[in-house]
Design a protein around this motif. Structure first.
Motif, PDB file in Angstrom:
ATOM      1  N   LYS A  11       4.293  -1.998   9.341  1.00 14.67           N
ATOM      2  CA  LYS A  11       5.701  -2.237   9.009  1.00 14.67           C
ATOM      3  C   LYS A  11       6.569  -1.832  10.182  1.00 14.67           C
ATOM      4  O   LYS A  11       6.512  -0.699  10.659  1.00 14.67           O
ATOM      5  CB  LYS A  11       6.121  -1.436   7.769  1.00 14.67           C
ATOM      6  CG  LYS A  11       7.533  -1.730   7.305  1.00 14.67           C
ATOM      7  CD  LYS A  11       7.637  -3.141   6.716  1.00 14.67           C
ATOM      8  CE  LYS A  11       9.067  -3.596   6.468  1.00 14.67           C
ATOM      9  NZ  LYS A  11       9.115  -4.951   5.883  1.00 14.67           N
ATOM     10  N   THR A  44       6.714   4.215   2.952  1.00 21.48           N
ATOM     11  CA  THR A  44       6.715   2.847   3.476  1.00 21.48           C
ATOM     12  C   THR A  44       5.417   2.138   3.070  1.00 21.48           C
ATOM     13  O   THR A  44       5.438   0.986   2.628  1.00 21.48           O
ATOM     14  CB  THR A  44       6.884   2.854   5.016  1.00 21.48           C
ATOM     15  OG1 THR A  44       8.031   3.644   5.342  1.00 21.48           O
ATOM     16  CG2 THR A  44       7.089   1.458   5.564  1.00 21.48           C
ATOM     17  N   ASN A  47       5.529   1.521  -0.720  1.00 27.08           N
ATOM     18  CA  ASN A  47       6.503   0.486  -1.091  1.00 27.08           C
ATOM     19  C   ASN A  47       6.005  -0.922  -0.777  1.00 27.08           C
ATOM     20  O   ASN A  47       6.381  -1.887  -1.450  1.00 27.08           O
ATOM     21  CB  ASN A  47       7.840   0.754  -0.403  1.00 27.08           C
ATOM     22  CG  ASN A  47       8.520   2.006  -0.945  1.00 27.08           C
ATOM     23  OD1 ASN A  47       8.196   2.467  -2.047  1.00 27.08           O
ATOM     24  ND2 ASN A  47       9.454   2.565  -0.190  1.00 27.08           N
ATOM     25  N   PHE A  53       8.923  -4.233  -0.628  1.00 24.38           N
ATOM     26  CA  PHE A  53       9.203  -5.104   0.523  1.00 24.38           C
ATOM     27  C   PHE A  53       7.879  -5.529   1.156  1.00 24.38           C
ATOM     28  O   PHE A  53       6.865  -4.839   0.988  1.00 24.38           O
ATOM     29  CB  PHE A  53      10.148  -4.458   1.538  1.00 24.38           C
ATOM     30  CG  PHE A  53       9.806  -3.044   1.929  1.00 24.38           C
ATOM     31  CD1 PHE A  53       8.680  -2.762   2.695  1.00 24.38           C
ATOM     32  CD2 PHE A  53      10.624  -1.987   1.541  1.00 24.38           C
ATOM     33  CE1 PHE A  53       8.375  -1.463   3.071  1.00 24.38           C
ATOM     34  CE2 PHE A  53      10.327  -0.671   1.903  1.00 24.38           C
ATOM     35  CZ  PHE A  53       9.201  -0.408   2.678  1.00 24.38           C
TER      36      PHE A  53
END
Ligand SMILES: Nc1ncnc2c1ncn2[C@@H]1O[C@H](COP(=O)(O)OP(=O)(O)OP(=O)(O)O)[C@@H](O)[C@H]1O
Ligand SMILES: [Mg+2]
Length: 314
Positions: A11, A44, A47, A53
């Motif tokens: 990411k 992150t 998620n 996302f």
């Protein structure tokens, strides 16, 4: 069968690479812990798995479903406890749970039954009618966990569910997660408390600066640091003679395996129970008196220190 497979997950936020090619798999029924300091990239990673996302690149499969391409299907199987608590403060615990239950397509008596069961599990049946705004942080956290398990997910993903709450709620949460796992639910649990992942998780991934720097069972991770436990003898001041003890210990141990410091004599060994008697006898035959014996197992803190040169809780 793998419940979750994550392959080369990345990411990038703007120019910042928060997750740098993370891969791991979690088997059905397993409890997997992601341990790492603040900013390591735990949330992150989580998620992306929960579909909040998409990843910049990499693949995520829940069972055989590609989460990036087919989010809806995978979401039926998972329950998510996000790092930030999301509840309606002016509604009661029961109303909050009913709201979340409807989001999972529960209704009527099935919804009522599920809410009752969950209130029981999170230990808030007595407070069900009270507004959430009157709850402690720990109680709110418990409602949050309740919301994630209403639809009986196969995989429960929790992001630091015990941060900033009272010890009683913390214990309750740890016991609840342990029980859900024992009943067959697969668990992914992130934390920067090593005691929690040691207690809850069969396998642990250590995350630092967006990378998974180690992964394995607690004993596998300990192997990375040589897996040496420490036996500590606290000594009575009276007949404590470090020179004599050193001399006596060198018959059994090489000098790098023991240490005398202040009023303590320590020895390092992989299987401390095998040498305990020899160790104690070597010390007591100098006339010294032992006041206590302690065996300290290597923990995740020492593994993290070994891998990164830093403490987990800087
Ligand atoms: N939306 C975003 N935009 C830019 N940077 C972000 C964003 N979200 C996270 N980051 C950065 O990515 C890194 C990893 O953050 P992340 O929240 O995943 O860490 P964490 O391991 O969950 O930490 P904590 O224990 O504090 O929750 C941090 O440096 C953070 O500042
Ligand atoms: Mg986080």
């Amino acid at each position: 069968m793998n419940m979750l497979t994550v392959q080369d997950l990345r990411k990038i936020f703007g120019k910042f690479e928060a997750v740098k090619g993370v891969s791991f798999a979690v088997e059905k029924g397993e409890s997997y812990g992601l341990l790492g300091p603040n900013g390591a990239g735990k949330s992150t990673t989580i998620n992306m798995i929960t579909g909040l996302f998409p990843p910049t690149s990499g693949e995520i499969h829940i069972k055989d479903i590609d989460v990036v391409k087919n989010q809806k299907q995978a979401q039926k199987w998972i329950g998510v406890v996000p790092q930030e608590i999301a509840l309606y403060q002016s509604m009661s615990a029961r109303e909050n749970l009913k709201f979340w239950g409807r989001m999972y397509d529960l209704s009527g008596s099935a919804l009522e039954k599920s809410v009752d069961q969950v209130l029981e599990i999170i230990g808030l049946s007595e407070r069900a009618k009270d507004k959430v705004e009157t709850f402690s942080g720990g109680m709110k956290r418990r409602v949050n966990i309740g919301a994630a398990i209403l639809h009986k997910p196969e995989l429960l993903i929790m992001d630091e569910p015990t941060v900033g709450i009272d010890p009683q709620s913390r214990n309750h949460i740890l016991e609840t997660v342990k029980r859900l796992n024992n009943e067959g639910m697969t668990i992914i649990y992130t934390s920067h408390y090593m005691e929690e992942v040691e207690y809850l998780c069969e396998r642990i991934g250590i995350v630092d600066h967006g990378e998974l720097i180690a992964s394995g069972t607690l004993s596998e991770l300990r192997e990375t640091i040589g897996d040496h436990s420490k036996i500590i003898l606290a000594m009575d001041k009276e007949r404590f003679n470090p020179e004599q003890i050193t001399e006596s210990l060198t018959t059994f141990f090489s000098d790098k395996d023991f240490q005398i410091q202040d009023q303590q004599v320590m020895v390092f060994h992989k299987e401390p129970q095998l040498i305990l008697t020899d160790f104690i006898q070597s010390v007591t035959k100098t006339g010294a008196k032992i006041t206590s014996v302690d065996i300290v197992e290597p923990n995740l803190e020492s593994v993290f220190l070994h891998l990164t040169g830093r403490n987990l809780r800087d």
